[in-house]
Design a protein around this motif. Sequence first.
Motif, PDB file in Angstrom:
ATOM      1  N   ALA A 297      -2.473  11.352   4.064  1.00 33.51           N
ATOM      2  CA  ALA A 297      -2.558   9.903   4.122  1.00 33.51           C
ATOM      3  C   ALA A 297      -3.987   9.378   4.091  1.00 33.51           C
ATOM      4  N   GLU A 298      -4.943  10.155   4.589  1.00 37.09           N
ATOM      5  CA  GLU A 298      -6.311   9.684   4.665  1.00 37.09           C
ATOM      6  C   GLU A 298      -6.877   9.420   3.271  1.00 37.09           C
ATOM      7  N   GLU A 299      -7.308   8.201   3.035  1.00 43.94           N
ATOM      8  CA  GLU A 299      -7.929   7.795   1.772  1.00 43.94           C
ATOM      9  C   GLU A 299      -7.049   8.123   0.570  1.00 43.94           C
ATOM     10  N   ALA A 300      -5.724   8.002   0.749  1.00 43.73           N
ATOM     11  CA  ALA A 300      -4.794   8.377  -0.317  1.00 43.73           C
ATOM     12  C   ALA A 300      -4.880   7.433  -1.511  1.00 43.73           C
ATOM     13  N   ALA A 301      -5.141   6.140  -1.263  1.00 40.37           N
ATOM     14  CA  ALA A 301      -5.112   5.173  -2.358  1.00 40.37           C
ATOM     15  C   ALA A 301      -6.111   5.534  -3.454  1.00 40.37           C
ATOM     16  N   ALA A 302      -7.327   5.893  -3.058  1.00 41.20           N
ATOM     17  CA  ALA A 302      -8.347   6.250  -4.049  1.00 41.20           C
ATOM     18  C   ALA A 302      -7.929   7.493  -4.829  1.00 41.20           C
ATOM     19  N   ALA A 303      -7.366   8.472  -4.128  1.00 44.94           N
ATOM     20  CA  ALA A 303      -6.932   9.701  -4.798  1.00 44.94           C
ATOM     21  C   ALA A 303      -5.792   9.420  -5.767  1.00 44.94           C
ATOM     22  N   ILE A 304      -4.915   8.496  -5.405  1.00 52.88           N
ATOM     23  CA  ILE A 304      -3.782   8.161  -6.284  1.00 52.88           C
ATOM     24  C   ILE A 304      -4.285   7.531  -7.572  1.00 52.88           C
ATOM     25  N   HIS A 305      -5.274   6.667  -7.505  1.00 54.80           N
ATOM     26  CA  HIS A 305      -5.821   6.058  -8.719  1.00 54.80           C
ATOM     27  C   HIS A 305      -6.392   7.130  -9.646  1.00 54.80           C
ATOM     28  N   GLU A 306      -6.994   8.152  -9.075  1.00 50.64           N
ATOM     29  CA  GLU A 306      -7.555   9.229  -9.904  1.00 50.64           C
ATOM     30  C   GLU A 306      -6.443  10.071 -10.513  1.00 50.64           C
ATOM     31  N   VAL A 307      -5.458  10.449  -9.712  1.00 48.52           N
ATOM     32  CA  VAL A 307      -4.368  11.307 -10.172  1.00 48.52           C
ATOM     33  C   VAL A 307      -3.546  10.628 -11.263  1.00 48.52           C
ATOM     34  N   THR A 308      -3.306   9.333 -11.102  1.00 48.57           N
ATOM     35  CA  THR A 308      -2.406   8.611 -12.001  1.00 48.57           C
ATOM     36  C   THR A 308      -3.121   7.939 -13.167  1.00 48.57           C
ATOM     37  N   GLY A 309      -4.435   8.024 -13.201  1.00 47.96           N
ATOM     38  CA  GLY A 309      -5.174   7.399 -14.282  1.00 47.96           C
ATOM     39  C   GLY A 309      -5.176   5.887 -14.209  1.00 47.96           C
ATOM     40  N   GLY A 310      -5.364   5.362 -13.007  1.00 46.02           N
ATOM     41  CA  GLY A 310      -5.446   3.906 -12.876  1.00 46.02           C
ATOM     42  C   GLY A 310      -4.537   3.295 -11.842  1.00 46.02           C
ATOM     43  N   GLY A 311      -3.725   4.103 -11.186  1.00 41.74           N
ATOM     44  CA  GLY A 311      -2.851   3.597 -10.142  1.00 41.74           C
ATOM     45  C   GLY A 311      -1.381   3.744 -10.477  1.00 41.74           C
ATOM     46  N   ALA A 312      -0.551   3.643  -9.458  1.00 39.64           N
ATOM     47  CA  ALA A 312       0.892   3.798  -9.621  1.00 39.64           C
ATOM     48  C   ALA A 312       1.521   2.522 -10.166  1.00 39.64           C
ATOM     49  N   HIS A 313       2.588   2.692 -10.930  1.00 42.48           N
ATOM     50  CA  HIS A 313       3.366   1.536 -11.376  1.00 42.48           C
ATOM     51  C   HIS A 313       4.162   0.935 -10.220  1.00 42.48           C
ATOM     52  N   VAL A 314       4.632   1.822  -9.324  1.00 45.20           N
ATOM     53  CA  VAL A 314       5.469   1.396  -8.201  1.00 45.20           C
ATOM     54  C   VAL A 314       4.967   2.071  -6.933  1.00 45.20           C
ATOM     55  N   GLY A 315       4.847   1.288  -5.877  1.00 42.72           N
ATOM     56  CA  GLY A 315       4.541   1.832  -4.557  1.00 42.72           C
ATOM     57  C   GLY A 315       5.665   1.483  -3.603  1.00 42.72           C
ATOM     58  N   LEU A 316       6.081   2.449  -2.795  1.00 38.60           N
ATOM     59  CA  LEU A 316       7.168   2.233  -1.851  1.00 38.60           C
ATOM     60  C   LEU A 316       6.706   2.654  -0.463  1.00 38.60           C
ATOM     61  N   ASP A 317       6.660   1.693   0.469  1.00 36.77           N
ATOM     62  CA  ASP A 317       6.377   2.013   1.864  1.00 36.77           C
ATOM     63  C   ASP A 317       7.704   2.338   2.532  1.00 36.77           C
ATOM     64  N   ALA A 318       7.939   3.631   2.747  1.00 37.27           N
ATOM     65  CA  ALA A 318       9.203   4.081   3.313  1.00 37.27           C
ATOM     66  C   ALA A 318       9.152   4.220   4.828  1.00 37.27           C
ATOM     67  N   LEU A 319       7.986   4.011   5.411  1.00 38.50           N
ATOM     68  CA  LEU A 319       7.847   4.165   6.856  1.00 38.50           C
ATOM     69  C   LEU A 319       7.872   2.821   7.576  1.00 38.50           C
ATOM     70  N   GLY A 320       6.958   1.937   7.193  1.00 35.36           N
ATOM     71  CA  GLY A 320       6.877   0.641   7.837  1.00 35.36           C
ATOM     72  C   GLY A 320       5.799   0.574   8.888  1.00 35.36           C
ATOM     73  N   SER A 321       4.546   0.448   8.456  1.00 39.19           N
ATOM     74  CA  SER A 321       3.419   0.262   9.357  1.00 39.19           C
ATOM     75  C   SER A 321       2.338  -0.475   8.588  1.00 39.19           C
ATOM     76  N   PRO A 322       1.383  -1.136   9.275  1.00 39.70           N
ATOM     77  CA  PRO A 322       0.297  -1.794   8.554  1.00 39.70           C
ATOM     78  C   PRO A 322      -0.457  -0.839   7.644  1.00 39.70           C
ATOM     79  N   THR A 323      -0.643   0.402   8.086  1.00 38.70           N
ATOM     80  CA  THR A 323      -1.398   1.379   7.300  1.00 38.70           C
ATOM     81  C   THR A 323      -0.646   1.799   6.048  1.00 38.70           C
ATOM     82  N   THR A 324       0.658   2.104   6.186  1.00 41.62           N
ATOM     83  CA  THR A 324       1.415   2.571   5.022  1.00 41.62           C
ATOM     84  C   THR A 324       1.640   1.440   4.020  1.00 41.62           C
TER      85      THR A 324
END
Length: 350
Positions: free
Chosen positions: A219-246
């Motif tokens: 989870a730590e700094e996942a957003a930046a890593a996701i942009h790199e892995v996906t080549g610009g970010g995800a088409h869909v994001g789903l918060d399945a937990l429910g917290s300000p962080t997720t």
Amino acid sequence: MRAVVYDTVGATPEVRQVPRPACPPDGVVVDVAATGVCRSDWHAWRGHDPVPLPHVPGHEWSGTVAEVGPEVPSGAAGFSVGDRVTAPFVLGCGRCAWCAEGNAQVCPDQQQPGFTYAGSFAEQVVVHAAATNLVRLPEAVDLVAAAALGCRFATAFRALTGVARVQPGEWVVVVGCGGVGLSAVMIANALGARVVAVDVSEAARARALELGAAVALPAEEAAAAIHEVTGGGAHVGLDALGSPTTLDTSVRALRRHGRHVQVGLLLGDAAEAPVPWGLVVGQELQLFGSHGMAAVDYPAMLAMVADWRLDPARLVGCVIGLDDAGAALAAMDDPSPAGGGMTVVSLAPR
């Protein structure tokens, strides 16, 4: 009949004899075959979600019809004693405009077994407005596996298919790999999406990879890593937990014109969690809420289960008896690492 009951918030749930439920004129009584132990039940038991006391928990189940009310249609279009069935955890009234439109999951007069009335930690449970809420199970769908469908699995299915409208080849990030999140991983993979799973637990990330995730990230700094892995970010994001962080991680992981779906409930102070509105406006992101799935939408999901494109049985980690259900609920005070699978209570046939 035998049922798991607690008398006060946090009191030890125990099996005791209670009266059998009366069949409503527009509903049915179901002999419960299996019922899932869900964290939502734990929230109610701990007083986070008020319920009438004393109370019988349980809201995701499968079983066979034991009694049919006189106002329920019969025959091929209706239900009969012996039918194998399940139902959503949100039961619509069957009379309002939302139910008529097929949106019983947002019915203003909804009922929820295990919350607004006695639930499925019992030998029998009631389904009101059966013509709107009851779902016939295909013979190919196992009753223990079907107990995984009513809350976590169906919620994830509609969030991805009916709300986010995921397309093959899209990148989907699932933040939080508990019951809903792992269901979402499996479903998104079956829909042809490429899945990035995010969780603090190494065990949960490993389980997500087993269920079809292409990438699993801490989870730590996942957003930046996701942009790199996906080549610009995800088409869909789903918060399945429910917290300000997720929530924040899911939104920040999106590419321009991305879609965020909030599935996990944000409780208490978290309900006022901030959203990075600069990104939402500047990148024209779309934000959605998703709450369960109406019975009318079950056939598409059940078809995928029946032909093995989806296998909810893989999400079941432990099968116990009714005598152990109260202890399993209380054990969620100190949850084991995510990824171990859901617990299902199996009731022996009578």
